[in-house]
Design a protein around this motif. Structure first.
Motif, short mmCIF file in Angstrom:
data_model
loop_
_atom_site.label_atom_id
_atom_site.label_comp_id
_atom_site.label_asym_id
_atom_site.label_seq_id
_atom_site.Cartn_x
_atom_site.Cartn_y
_atom_site.Cartn_z
N ASN A 139 -6.99 -3.43 -5.60
CA ASN A 139 -7.12 -4.60 -6.48
C ASN A 139 -6.27 -4.50 -7.74
O ASN A 139 -5.81 -5.52 -8.28
N SER A 140 -6.07 -3.28 -8.22
CA SER A 140 -5.27 -3.11 -9.44
C SER A 140 -3.77 -3.03 -9.16
O SER A 140 -2.96 -3.06 -10.08
N LYS A 141 -3.42 -2.97 -7.87
CA LYS A 141 -2.01 -2.82 -7.49
C LYS A 141 -1.42 -4.08 -6.84
O LYS A 141 -0.21 -4.29 -6.88
N LYS A 161 -8.98 -0.53 -1.72
CA LYS A 161 -9.03 -0.17 -3.15
C LYS A 161 -7.67 -0.39 -3.85
O LYS A 161 -7.19 0.46 -4.59
N HIS A 203 -7.84 -10.87 0.65
CA HIS A 203 -8.67 -10.37 -0.46
C HIS A 203 -9.57 -9.23 0.03
O HIS A 203 -9.70 -8.19 -0.64
N ASP A 204 -10.20 -9.43 1.19
CA ASP A 204 -11.11 -8.40 1.74
C ASP A 204 -10.34 -7.12 2.05
O ASP A 204 -10.83 -6.01 1.77
N GLU A 207 0.83 -1.21 0.00
CA GLU A 207 0.00 0.00 0.00
C GLU A 207 0.87 1.26 0.00
O GLU A 207 0.65 2.19 -0.80
N ILE A 260 -7.55 -6.02 0.67
CA ILE A 260 -7.16 -5.39 -0.61
C ILE A 260 -8.34 -4.63 -1.22
O ILE A 260 -8.19 -3.49 -1.68
N THR A 261 -9.53 -5.24 -1.17
CA THR A 261 -10.73 -4.59 -1.71
C THR A 261 -11.09 -3.36 -0.89
O THR A 261 -11.40 -2.29 -1.43
N GLU A 286 4.05 -2.50 -8.76
CA GLU A 286 2.90 -3.30 -8.33
C GLU A 286 3.40 -4.53 -7.59
O GLU A 286 4.58 -4.86 -7.64
N HIS A 290 -1.74 -8.16 -6.86
CA HIS A 290 -2.30 -9.28 -7.62
C HIS A 290 -2.14 -10.57 -6.82
O HIS A 290 -1.03 -11.03 -6.58
#
Length: 369
Positions: free
Chosen positions: A255-257, A253, A246-247, A222, A249-250, A232, A259
């Motif tokens: 998700n695009s950074k 915000k 996963h939660d 982050e 990361i969502t 990334e 993987h």
């Protein structure tokens, strides 16, 4: 020789398979007693190849948790060993180390070898009163039912001696090693994974578990991605904390950074897609995933902890930072991104000289002989 292992996953699975595959079959008849309750997909993929190297005997009463199944596993292994009458039993990790060594002692096996792959009391965050039952168990088993313990790092060996598990001469250091293999081109791997050819990727191959401290990995990701949008992060692996990650990361915000690739049977090869390897582990034995990164020429940023600090040679193949020190890790990542001070060829050279399968098997054969 009988190799006993409870968890056919990750580095332990690879270690046992490498031993079985590289032992001279003119000198050794190899058996593996194992449980597949926690086996990973790579084991399912490799099992047919492994059957050509060893006779496989399933024992699913060996489980991670402590309970009545341990006694059932102990009795079953005794029955198996009495039938085989091995010259050597080699137990891997704590559960197989407990049940397997006791069974081998009962059967009067001439040579009983134990590889802890990180002691259960090794975490620096566990208070001493919680470590004590593990220390006492390891002490009893070492003195009563072990010919020799193979430690995979100097740090692991120092702990064994610090807690006086047994006489110092009963502990031998043998670093893990892996075969040299031809690796795919970085560009091609990224295409297959759907990763941007022009981005700078920092990543890790690790279980989503407490020992690997994945939340520190996420916090570092982050902070770094907020300061540099060219960088990334990639996390290869699954485990009990995967959904939480996963939660998180969502929620942040990212998700695009960041993987999350999940478990990959080809993790040893796709690590070559990375520009930088990041380990946030709290403690280790001697992590195979980091050796795989070195084989691919990927520089390392890792926590200064047992196991890691014998793989990373400061300024040559990587840099180190204190456990959970997000700021220092970010500083090192950004510095490597800007200066590229750790060169890929130096990383590969470290692998070849220190962590080859040939070195590991030479020393292991000496112990068996």
């Amino acid at each position: 020789i009988v190799l006993i292992v409870e968890a056919m996953l990750g580095g332990i699975r690879q270690h046992v398979c490498d031993i079985a595959e590289n032992l001279d079959k003119d000198n050794y008849e190899v058996y593996i007693i194992y449980s597949d309750l926690r086996a990973d997909e790579a084991f399912a993929k490799d099992i047919n190849r492994l059957r050509k190297q060893a006779k496989l005997i399933k024992c699913n009463t060996m489980k991670r948790s402590i309970g009545k199944d341990d006694y059932i596993a102990y009795k079953k292994i005794i029955k198996i060993l009495r039938k085989i009458q091995p010259d050597i039993v080699h137990c891997h990790s704590s559960k197989a180390g407990m049940v397997g060594r006791m069974a081998a002692k009962k059967c009067k096996v001439p040579l009983i070898v134990y590889t802890p792959n990180a002691y259960a009391f090794q975490s620096p965050e566990i208070p001493i009163f919680k470590k004590l039952p593990y220390i006492l168990a390891e002490t009893f088993l070492s003195r009563f039912a072990t010919s020799v313990t193979i430690n995979v790092s100097k740090g692991e060996m120092r702990l064994a001696r610090k807690y006086r598990l047994d006489k110092p001469e009963k502990f031998i250091l043998i670093y893990n090693g892996i075969p040299q293999k031809k690796l795919e081109d970085k560009k091609r791997i990224r295409e297959e994974l759907g990763l941007d050819e022009n981005k700078y990727y920092v990543g890790v191959t690790a279980r989503c578990e407490y020992q690997k401290d994945p939340y520190t990995f996420l916090k570092i990701a982050e902070k770094v991605t907020l300061s540099n949008e060219e960088i990334e992060f990639v996390y290869i692996g699954d485990g009990g904390m995967q959904e939480e990650m996963h939660d998180w990361i969502t929620e942040h915000k990212l998700n695009s950074k960041i993987h999350m690739l999940g478990f990959r049977t080809d993790a040893a090869f796709i690590v070559g897609a990375l520009d930088l390897y990041l380990s946030t582990a709290l403690y280790e034995g001697l992590p195979y995933s980091m050796i795989e990164a070195m084989r691919a020429g990927v520089p390392i940023i890792a926590t200064d902890t047992v196991g890691n600090n014998e793989l990373v040679f400061e300024g040559i193949n990587g840099r180190m930072f204190p456990i959970r020190d997000v700021d220092k890790a970010c500083e090192l990542i950004l510095d490597q991104f800007e200066k590229n001070a750790i060169k890929s060829q130096n990383v590969k050279s470290t692998f070849k000289t220190k962590f080859s399968i040939e070195n590991m098997m030479k020393h292991l054969n000496a112990v068996y002989s």
